[in-house]
Write an enzyme that holds these catalytic residues in place. Structure first.
Site, PDB file in Angstrom:
ATOM      1  CD  GLU A   4      -0.839   0.971   3.576  1.00 57.99           C
ATOM      2  OE1 GLU A   4      -1.350   2.049   3.219  1.00 57.99           O
ATOM      3  OE2 GLU A   4      -0.810   0.589   4.757  1.00 57.99           O
ATOM      4  CE  LYS A 138      -3.593   2.265  11.378  1.00 58.51           C
ATOM      5  NZ  LYS A 138      -3.963   3.299  10.431  1.00 58.51           N
TER       6      LYS A 138
HETATM    7  N1  PSU Z   1      -0.363   2.311   9.159  1.00 59.42           N
HETATM    8  C1  PSU Z   1       0.589   3.278   9.234  1.00 59.42           C
HETATM    9  N2  PSU Z   1       0.387   4.435   8.611  1.00 59.42           N
HETATM   10  C2  PSU Z   1      -0.731   4.661   7.883  1.00 59.42           C
HETATM   11  C3  PSU Z   1      -1.734   3.654   7.777  1.00 59.42           C
HETATM   12  C4  PSU Z   1      -1.495   2.490   8.446  1.00 59.42           C
HETATM   13  O1  PSU Z   1       1.610   3.113   9.885  1.00 59.42           O
HETATM   14  O2  PSU Z   1      -0.833   5.740   7.316  1.00 59.42           O
HETATM   15  C5  PSU Z   1      -2.939   3.883   6.931  1.00 59.42           C
HETATM   16  C6  PSU Z   1      -3.300   2.588   6.179  1.00 59.42           C
HETATM   17  O3  PSU Z   1      -3.252   2.889   4.799  1.00 59.42           O
HETATM   18  C7  PSU Z   1      -4.706   2.271   6.616  1.00 59.42           C
HETATM   19  C8  PSU Z   1      -5.245   3.638   6.932  1.00 59.42           C
HETATM   20  O4  PSU Z   1      -5.442   1.613   5.625  1.00 59.42           O
HETATM   21  O5  PSU Z   1      -4.146   4.254   7.600  1.00 59.42           O
HETATM   22  C9  PSU Z   1      -6.508   3.587   7.763  1.00 59.42           C
HETATM   23  O6  PSU Z   1      -7.078   4.847   7.834  1.00 59.42           O
HETATM   24  P1  PSU Z   1      -8.508   5.032   8.523  1.00 59.42           P
HETATM   25  O7  PSU Z   1      -8.275   4.773   9.976  1.00 59.42           O
HETATM   26  O8  PSU Z   1      -8.903   6.456   8.232  1.00 59.42           O
HETATM   27  O9  PSU Z   1      -9.425   4.052   7.905  1.00 59.42           O
END
Ligand code: PSU
Ligand code: MN
Length: 280
Positions: A4, A138
């Protein structure tokens, strides 16, 4: 194997992100796997960037964070930006790439009862049949609710070498999952799941290497400070995750960035083994 790009455009500063992307691709190639770094430039979806395109996307000030629901918008409005886990899965599956490696998936946010924030990553894991390698969810999230959501949606969650779900910077949480010790077991599980016509993903939770582990008590203070700041500034929606990660990076004096890179590269290594074994 798919990779990604939001982790590059919104998760790490320049030029660390470029070094990280190069290293990820190198790990794949050394393992005999073709890396497919997925992202969007000028409304075109790329599955693998050229050298110049990668340099551009790593340092473009107008990068958008493009999730699955944003893909149509990105093409229509000629956006450039990084694809999140959900958008990357959509594209990979469409072109037939079954294995995808990332850092940490999005999930159910803390304070869900009042803010109702659930990442589209969870919907994509429900609806897209792939093997996804991550270091759990996370730490900024509500891990318990995220685990429950994965179960409700029929996503198989496997702990690589552990029976505890990972929380990104920290190797272990209290949440129990199914342990798996061998790549072959992961592949067999995926094949058997698919043979029944099931269309959800297999999520592999691969703990951060011991050397880089940040115990949850240590990172928790920073997470709480960042969450409070986000609430004070009324940050919500797609801005919230990048805001939190950026603030934790500053509060942890960069140690979260080192951890983030270490875990993501470790996931690329495991993902490459899985992709190679699957193709064989
Ligand atoms: N992990 C990281 N940095 C990021 C992300 C994940 O260390 O920027 C990103 C991933 O692309 C994940 C997104 O799909 O954050 C999720 O965002 P949200 O919580 O808005 O769905
Ligand atoms: Mn969200």
């Amino acid at each position: 194997m798919a990779l990604e790009s939001t982790i590059i455009t919104h998760g790490m500063p320049y030029p660390d992100n470029l070094k990280f992307a190069n290293k990820s691709e190198e790990i794949c190639r050394n393992a005999g796997v073709v890396p497919a770094l997925i992202g969007v430039i000028d409304g075109c979806i790329y599955i693998g960037f050229s050298f110049d395109q990668l340099a551009f996307i790593c340092n473009n000030k107008k990068n958008q964070k493009i999730s699955r629901r944003d893909l149509g918008l990105a093409i229509t409005n000629r956006w450039s930006g990084g694809t999140t886990v959900s958008a990357t899965m959509q594209i990979s599956h469409t072109v037939g790439i079954p294995v995808f490696s990332t850092g940490g998936i999005g999930g159910v946010h803390r304070g869900f009862n009042s803010v109702f924030d659930v990442s589209q990553d969870l919907l994509s894991l429900k609806e897209t049949p792939m093997i996804v390698i991550s270091s759990g969810a996370k730490a900024i999230l509500d891990i318990g609710k995220t685990i429950e959501n994965l179960e409700t949606n029929g996503v198989i969650v496997l702990g690589y070498g552990t029976n505890r779900f990972s929380a990104f910077y920290s190797r272990e949480t209290d949440f129990k999952i199914q342990r798996v010790n061998a790549v072959k077991k992961i592949i067999d599980t995926f094949k058997n799941h698919r043979s029944l016509g099931l269309t959800s993903s297999v999520l592999v939770s691969n703990p951060i290497p011991k050397k880089y582990d940040i115990p949850s008590q240590k990172i928790e203070k920073n997470i709480e400070k960042a969450l409070k700041k986000a609430a004070d500034l009324k940050i919500y929606g797609k801005e919230l995750t990048p805001f939190l990660l950026d603030n934790i990076l500053t509060l942890s004096k960069g140690s979260s960035l080192v951890a983030n890179q270490a875990l993501a590269l470790n996931n690329v290594k495991l993902g490459a083994k899985i992709a190679l074994a699957l193709s064989n």
